[in-house]
Design a protein around this motif. Structure first.
Motif, PDB file in Angstrom:
ATOM      1  N   ARG A  15    -108.728 114.907  42.566  1.00 32.89           N
ATOM      2  CA  ARG A  15    -108.607 113.459  42.405  1.00 32.89           C
ATOM      3  C   ARG A  15    -109.786 112.876  41.635  1.00 32.89           C
ATOM      4  NH1 ARG A  15    -108.029 110.544  47.444  1.00 32.89           N
ATOM      5  NH2 ARG A  15    -109.296 112.141  48.427  1.00 32.89           N
ATOM      6  N   MET A  26    -108.346 101.783  40.540  1.00 34.55           N
ATOM      7  CA  MET A  26    -107.523 101.175  39.506  1.00 34.55           C
ATOM      8  C   MET A  26    -106.292 100.542  40.120  1.00 34.55           C
ATOM      9  SD  MET A  26    -108.685 101.438  36.463  1.00 34.55           S
ATOM     10  CE  MET A  26    -108.118 102.127  34.917  1.00 34.55           C
TER      11      MET A  26
ATOM     12  N   PRO B 127    -106.264  94.646  44.939  1.00 34.64           N
ATOM     13  CA  PRO B 127    -105.539  94.991  43.704  1.00 34.64           C
ATOM     14  C   PRO B 127    -106.067  96.219  42.967  1.00 34.64           C
ATOM     15  CG  PRO B 127    -106.833  92.993  43.398  1.00 34.64           C
ATOM     16  CD  PRO B 127    -106.876  93.321  44.858  1.00 34.64           C
ATOM     17  N   ASP B 128    -107.313  96.620  43.192  1.00 35.49           N
ATOM     18  CA  ASP B 128    -107.780  97.826  42.496  1.00 35.49           C
ATOM     19  C   ASP B 128    -108.228  98.925  43.463  1.00 35.49           C
ATOM     20  OD1 ASP B 128    -110.119  96.632  43.316  1.00 35.49           O
ATOM     21  OD2 ASP B 128    -111.161  96.842  41.402  1.00 35.49           O
ATOM     22  N   ILE B 130    -106.411 101.808  45.754  1.00 35.07           N
ATOM     23  CA  ILE B 130    -105.185 102.489  46.154  1.00 35.07           C
ATOM     24  C   ILE B 130    -105.474 103.249  47.448  1.00 35.07           C
ATOM     25  CG2 ILE B 130    -104.190 102.637  43.828  1.00 35.07           C
ATOM     26  CD1 ILE B 130    -105.319 105.457  43.582  1.00 35.07           C
ATOM     27  N   ASP B 132    -105.212 106.170  48.267  1.00 35.67           N
ATOM     28  CA  ASP B 132    -105.868 107.463  48.017  1.00 35.67           C
ATOM     29  C   ASP B 132    -107.396 107.371  48.136  1.00 35.67           C
ATOM     30  OD1 ASP B 132    -103.500 108.655  45.668  1.00 35.67           O
ATOM     31  OD2 ASP B 132    -103.628 106.599  46.352  1.00 35.67           O
ATOM     32  N   GLU B 133    -107.954 106.183  47.821  1.00 30.13           N
ATOM     33  CA  GLU B 133    -109.414 106.016  47.812  1.00 30.13           C
ATOM     34  C   GLU B 133    -109.890 105.156  48.981  1.00 30.13           C
ATOM     35  OE1 GLU B 133    -111.519 107.437  45.852  1.00 30.13           O
ATOM     36  OE2 GLU B 133    -110.419 108.029  44.049  1.00 30.13           O
ATOM     37  N   ARG B 160     -95.193 107.535  45.688  1.00 26.35           N
ATOM     38  CA  ARG B 160     -96.326 106.611  45.839  1.00 26.35           C
ATOM     39  C   ARG B 160     -95.906 105.360  46.605  1.00 26.35           C
ATOM     40  NH1 ARG B 160    -101.006 107.746  44.090  1.00 26.35           N
ATOM     41  NH2 ARG B 160    -101.601 105.572  44.411  1.00 26.35           N
ATOM     42  N   THR B 164     -97.827 104.388  49.890  1.00 23.08           N
ATOM     43  CA  THR B 164     -98.496 103.081  49.932  1.00 23.08           C
ATOM     44  C   THR B 164     -97.954 102.235  51.088  1.00 23.08           C
ATOM     45  OG1 THR B 164     -98.794 103.190  47.537  1.00 23.08           O
ATOM     46  CG2 THR B 164     -99.090 101.039  48.571  1.00 23.08           C
TER      47      THR B 164
END
Lengths: 431, 269
Positions: A15, A26, B127-128, B130, B132-133, B160, B164
């Motif tokens: 990743r 992003m 908004p920035d 996701i 995953d992070e 996704r 999400t």
């Protein structure tokens, strides 16, 4: 040679993380495009046809391998060290940037996209992108901060001559950071047809990996050339660091050689203590900008603060995530070089070797003078001369007071050398 | 059940969509934003999104960029955000915060969640960021009882969307067009399709944003979404009339939109 883009032990995780750095911060709207790019690159880097075409273009179009030039008269000011220059300035379009744009333009075609957008600071990446797009028949739009379009007017004209559309960006600090913001806004709107050809080894995964890999050729060539010329590895490799693409490209050739010091020179502007600088790794704190976690110049609320540098190409408050990792690992070291030190080195190289360097690369040259004096007699210092200085002639003429109304009072190279030793700050001639 | 769950349960029981209005804290001034947000809630918004002005708003169009720049120029600080949320919440209003990730990361994810919860905020729209992070935010939001509203987009894959939705709570934010924020004449065809795709994966309420500016558009979106999210149109009203902070115009717009979300139109997409 087909191993040029092969995975290395220094690749990020799946990743895009190097330890705590990198990743993808992003909008979800862009994740599909980033996934597509990563998947395409994973295939392409192992595809002999793709790698072969990339290498053919580097050789027949960009002019690689670039030369290695020893700079003995310049080195007289470097404490007895030998200084070797990796001549990326001799590449087509005048800087290292061509390596990455040829690779990404090939990827763009492979993905079936017809439109390319890019950001540019000094204009070197914009010119390189416009060049690759002309070569491959791609539509090209370049975003450039309004401040930079003024200080790099020549490159704006070059991009337009190459058929690119140049869009001045008048938001924020009107420099490189804001050009990236505007390019990202374009990308999220037009992502189906458009590839964002990012110009530095920063941004969201997979950009830091891809950009680095397309520049690895610099370090691979340089290592072999130094071994052949000197018969041993260099003691230190020096490169300038804005976003960090030329530095990561040359550093990679030496990452597994623990005896080789890797030194990145950041834009110290008017001095790190003045607050007017772009020395992200020296003075920044961990943050998120343009899609990756890395060191960042920011205030205590997480607002990005403005970078300042005489060099438009280094005028960026962020830095590529792999550099943050190399700093934390202690594998590379980063130090600031002021505007005045860089300009003194700019003049010294021009007058001692007949090579006018880019102001960006002059930061590395100043760092090499300093390192040479630290390392002493017989040391070998390799400098990545990432670009040529033609684009900087107006800026330099103003700095040195060389316009018609001024008289140059620093006629000999020894003076220039003395100022490179740190007394250059009082020589600024305002035009 | 979170307070956002209760809110959507109530609007669903009324057979209508919720109206969600956005304004950056500190715009036009810190005091002005308190008044305008209160007016939005008073005139018909069910929920407000309090924006965090940020130096590099890459997902925003010119209207919200200019508002954020204005707020920062006027000296907006992160501590003002919590005080604005507190003003709204203590008057009984529902507020979530919408922010780019770096201000939260810099403040400290857990500290931000703690201070937002204690100000009475209900959750965070990111908004920035996701999922995953978002490991530390998933932990902090659970710890402090905040909802986490992630975004999905027309370009999101089924995998996704499912991932999400599983990470989200309160509602899911469907960015209806590919592009930055800003009022548009037509609501994208992609919106009803995206909402339908989302519903195959989750029972969470789905809010649709990016582009709505009129009662008619609100009614159209209300025909297929659980929440109609309006941002740039409110910001424009304030920007156009900084004299009284745009309060009168904001009230009129909120009333028109509130009427719209109660008048569902069959989806045309």
């Amino acid at each position: 040679m087909s191993s040029a883009l092969r995975p290395t032990p220094h690749d990020p995780d799946e990743r895009g993380h190097w330890g705590p750095w990198g990743g993808r911060f992003m909008p979800e709207a862009l994740i599909a495009a980033l996934d597509e790019l990563a998947a395409e690159y994973d295939k392409a880097r192992l595809d002999p046809e793709f790698v072969g075409e990339f290498q053919r273009l580097l050789r027949d179009y960009a002019g690689r391998p670039s030369l290695l030039t020893e700079a003995p008269r310049f080195a007289e000011h470097a404490g007895g060290a030998r200084v070797l220059l990796k001549r990326e300035d001799l590449n087509h379009t005048g800087s290292h940037k061509i390596n990455n744009v040829l690779g990404q333009a090939l990827l763009t075609k492979r993905m079936g996209k017809k439109r390319v957008i890019a950001e540019t600071g000094a204009g070197q990446h914009g010119v390189a992108t416009a060049t690759a797009c002309a070569l491959m028949g791609l539509e090209c739009v370049v975003y450039m901060g309004e401040v930079d379009t003024r200080r790099q007017a020549l490159n704006v004209a070059r991009m337009r001559l190459l058929g690119a559309e140049v869009i001045p960006v008048s938001t924020g600090s009107r420099t490189l950071k804001d050009a990236i913001n505007e390019a990202l806004r374009d990308w999220v709107t037009n992502v189906d047809t458009t590839h964002y050809l990012l110009g530095t080894a920063a941004g969201a995964h997979p950009f830091p990996l891809i950009v680095r890999d397309f520049h690895r050729v610099i370090g691979v060539e340089a290592r072999a050339q130094v071994l052949e010329r000197v018969g041993r590895l260099p003691d230190a490799v020096v490169a300038c660091v804005g976003g960090g693409s030329n530095a990561i490209g040359i550093f990679h050739g030496f990452l597994d050689d623990p005896s080789v010091r890797l030194v990145g020179c950041e834009p110290g502007g008017e001095g790190v203590g003045s607050g007017r600088h772009g020395a992200t790794l020296t003075a920044g704190t961990p943050g998120v900008l343009h899609g990756a976690r890395s060191y960042l110049l920011q205030d205590e609320d997480g607002q990005t603060t403005e970078a300042h540098s005489i060099s438009a190409g280094l005028d960026y408050p962020g830095v590529g995530p792999e550099h943050s990792w190399l700093k934390d690992q202690g594998r590379a070291e980063y130090r600031p070089v002021t505007d005045a030190e860089a300009m003194a080195a700019f003049r010294l190289l021009s007058r001692t070797e007949g090579i006018i360097p880019a102001i960006e690369s002059s930061h590395a040259l100043a760092g090499a003078l300093e390192l040479g004096r630290e390392l002493g007699e017989g040391a070998v210092v390799l400098v990545n001369l990432s670009g040529r200085g033609d684009k900087d002639v107006d800026t330099a003429a103003a700095w040195f007071g060389l316009s018609e109304n001024n008289t140059d009072n620093t006629d000999n190279a020894d003076d220039a050398g003395a100022s490179a030793a740190g007394r250059g700050s009082n020589e600024r001639g305002e035009a | 059940m979170s307070r956002l769950d209760q809110l959507f349960e109530a609007t669903r029981a009324e057979g209508r969509a919720a109206l969600v209005g956005y304004l950056p804290a500190g715009f036009p001034t810190v005091e002005g934003s308190r008044r305008v947000l209160s007016a939005m809630l008073d005139a018909g918004c069910d929920l407000v999104e309090v924006g965090v002005p940020y130096s590099d708003p890459v997902m925003d169009g010119p209207t919200i960029q200019a508002a954020a720049e204005g707020a920062l120029r006027n000296g907006f600080r992160l501590r003002d955000l919590f005080s604005v949320v507190e003003t709204v919440a203590s008057a009984g209003g529902h507020a979530v915060v919408m922010t780019y990730w770096n201000p939260v990361f810099r403040y400290g994810v857990d500290a931000f969640a703690r201070d937002l919860a204690s100000a009475g905020g209900l959750g965070l729209i990111t908004p920035d960021l996701i999922p995953d992070e978002a490991e530390d935010w998933l932990a902090a939001s659970t710890e402090h009882g905040l909802d986490r509203i992630f975004l999905v987009a027309p370009s999101s894959t089924e995998e996704r969307i499912a991932m999400t939705a599983a990470a989200s709570s309160g509602f899911l934010y469907a960015a209806s067009t590919m592009g930055v924020t800003g009022a548009r004449d037509a609501v994208s065809n992609a919106a009803p399709e995206l909402v339908a795709r989302v519903r195959a994966h989750t029972d969470l309420p789905v809010g649709v944003g990016l582009g709505v500016r009129s009662g008619a558009q609100a009614a159209e979106v209300a025909g297929f979404a659980d929440a109609v999210i309006v941002g740039s149109a409110f910001v424009s009203q304030v920007a156009r009339d900084p004299g009284d902070g745009g309060e009168a115009a904001v009230r009129a717009l909120a009333a028109e939109l509130a009427e719209g979300v109660r008048r569902r139109v069959a989806a045309t997409g």
